[in-house]
Design a protein around this motif. Structure first.
Motif, PDB file in Angstrom:
ATOM      1  N   ARG A 184       0.823  -1.214   0.000  1.00 30.66           N
ATOM      2  CA  ARG A 184       0.000   0.000   0.000  1.00 30.66           C
ATOM      3  C   ARG A 184       0.855   1.262   0.000  1.00 30.66           C
ATOM      4  O   ARG A 184       0.483   2.277  -0.595  1.00 30.66           O
ATOM      5  N   VAL A 185       2.014   1.197   0.667  1.00 31.04           N
ATOM      6  CA  VAL A 185       2.897   2.357   0.712  1.00 31.04           C
ATOM      7  C   VAL A 185       3.565   2.571  -0.644  1.00 31.04           C
ATOM      8  O   VAL A 185       3.695   3.706  -1.127  1.00 31.04           O
ATOM      9  N   ARG A 187       2.286   1.759  -3.489  1.00 29.11           N
ATOM     10  CA  ARG A 187       1.235   2.331  -4.340  1.00 29.11           C
ATOM     11  C   ARG A 187       1.074   3.825  -4.064  1.00 29.11           C
ATOM     12  O   ARG A 187       0.918   4.635  -4.992  1.00 29.11           O
ATOM     13  N   TYR A 188       1.105   4.206  -2.784  1.00 28.47           N
ATOM     14  CA  TYR A 188       0.956   5.612  -2.411  1.00 28.47           C
ATOM     15  C   TYR A 188       2.044   6.468  -3.059  1.00 28.47           C
ATOM     16  O   TYR A 188       1.753   7.537  -3.624  1.00 28.47           O
ATOM     17  N   PHE A 189       3.296   5.997  -3.010  1.00 25.58           N
ATOM     18  CA  PHE A 189       4.377   6.794  -3.578  1.00 25.58           C
ATOM     19  C   PHE A 189       4.317   6.811  -5.107  1.00 25.58           C
ATOM     20  O   PHE A 189       4.669   7.833  -5.731  1.00 25.58           O
ATOM     21  N   GLU A 191       1.531   6.785  -6.785  1.00 29.68           N
ATOM     22  CA  GLU A 191       0.470   7.750  -7.081  1.00 29.68           C
ATOM     23  C   GLU A 191       0.984   9.181  -6.956  1.00 29.68           C
ATOM     24  O   GLU A 191       0.559  10.070  -7.713  1.00 29.68           O
ATOM     25  N   ARG A 192       1.887   9.421  -6.039  1.00 24.57           N
ATOM     26  CA  ARG A 192       2.486  10.758  -5.932  1.00 24.57           C
ATOM     27  C   ARG A 192       3.416  11.040  -7.107  1.00 24.57           C
ATOM     28  O   ARG A 192       3.539  12.184  -7.547  1.00 24.57           O
ATOM     29  N   LYS A 197      -4.098   8.403  -9.468  1.00 19.28           N
ATOM     30  CA  LYS A 197      -4.243   7.011  -9.033  1.00 19.28           C
ATOM     31  C   LYS A 197      -4.081   6.031 -10.185  1.00 19.28           C
ATOM     32  O   LYS A 197      -4.003   4.812  -9.962  1.00 19.28           O
ATOM     33  N   TRP A 204       4.008  -1.448 -10.356  1.00 17.35           N
ATOM     34  CA  TRP A 204       3.717  -1.632  -8.922  1.00 17.35           C
ATOM     35  C   TRP A 204       4.000  -3.069  -8.496  1.00 17.35           C
ATOM     36  O   TRP A 204       4.646  -3.297  -7.463  1.00 17.35           O
TER      37      TRP A 204
END
Length: 301
Positions: A184-185, A187-189, A191-192, A197, A204
């Motif tokens: 999940r982390v 994916r978060y980075f 997305e940034r 998204k 990934w």
């Protein structure tokens, strides 16, 4: 006891070759495309989950017509991930070793395209070995954030030794890295990085796998402590005498390029801005390669 790491597949569809030497340790590079054509070297970025998978769309596109090389930088992918100092010197030496391997295959001078922090290493290689590169493409390069110029002593870094010691700790560095690289982390980075998204799901999945390999934490902890950022990067960029194409996007975390004013008026620099995140060739590959090919075509003419 942690589960054994899953096997890491190739980041791109190419032949694996070893290009390292005594200075770099084991460095794996991936090669594809017709022999006898002008070579193209693709250099990935540096982050917690970096690898040659970050340049996959360009590797796949150009391997149809050119000899393409994409190394995994030291500490990442299939290259050596031992516990050692990870510095701009080590990364630059890995690129120089790759260029040596390319030169043994053909006398043609290659083009080089690098991404984000990889741009700093590619720029250093170009400055240290004049004439070894025909051109240099910098995609979302580091070193231009804000208005501060970085002109410290040659070879110096922006590393903070106390921060590195704190990150590594007496045994908790690996645990910290595992927290930073949970799926999940990651994916978060991403997305940034994309500013959206709508990330590349294959990237990934590969990022999750590559961060589970033995020794995966060593290079990223140096990255987090600033040890891989050059404190003389402005001087490096200003010293580039070969044709340079710089591009970047307008979404996500990597959009502050105010510092490019120190180079944008130089006769050998060309700049393109894409309506994308930091990896425009994932989102608009055709548009990206058309702009890059136009830059290369001008060199040929």
């Amino acid at each position: 006891m942690s589960a054994p790491a899953l096997p890491l597949p190739p980041p791109v569809a190419g032949e694996r070759v070893e290009v390292g030497n005594a200075a770099t340790g084991r460095v794996a590079a991936w090669v594809a495309g017709p022999a006898g054509t002008r070579a193209l070297l693709l250099v990935h970025s540096v982050n917690a989950a970096a690898s040659a998978a970050e340049v996959r769309p360009l590797f796949e596109h150009y391997a149809r017509t050119r000899r393409v090389w994409a190394p995994d930088l030291p500490g990442f992918g299939a290259s050596e991930r031992s516990d050692r100092a990870y510095t701009p010197r080590l990364m630059t030496d890995a690129l120089l070793a790759t260029l040596d391997a390319m030169q043994r295959e053909t006398a043609d001078v290659p083009d080089v395209l690098a991404v984000s922090l990889g741009c700093e290493f590619a720029a250093r290689a170009a400055v240290e070995r004049p004439g070894a590169l025909r051109s240099l493409a910098l995609v979302s390069p580091t070193g231009f954030r804000g208005t501060r110029a970085w002109r410290a002593a040659p070879g110096s870094t922006r590393g903070v030794p106390a921060l590195y010691r704190a990150l590594r700790g007496p045994g908790w560095g690996a645990a910290l890295f595992r927290q930073l690289t949970r799926p999940r982390v990651i994916r978060y980075f991403l997305e940034r990085t994309w500013g959206s998204k709508a990330i590349d799901e294959d990237l990934w999945r590969f990022d999750v796998l590559t961060t589970r390999q033995p020794g995966a934490e060593h290079a990223p902890l140096h990255f987090l402590a600033g040890n891989l950022f050059s404190a003389d990067v402005t001087t490096l960029y200003e010293s580039l005498a070969l044709p340079v194409w710089m591009s970047h996007g307008v979404r996500g975390d990597f959009t502050d390029y105010r510092g490019k004013r120190v180079v944008e008026a130089r006769a050998n620099w060309r700049l393109t801005v894409f309506p994308t995140g930091a990896l425009p060739y994932f989102e608009r590959r055709d548009e990206f390669v058309a702009a890059y090919d136009a830059f290369l075509g001008a060199l040929a003419r």
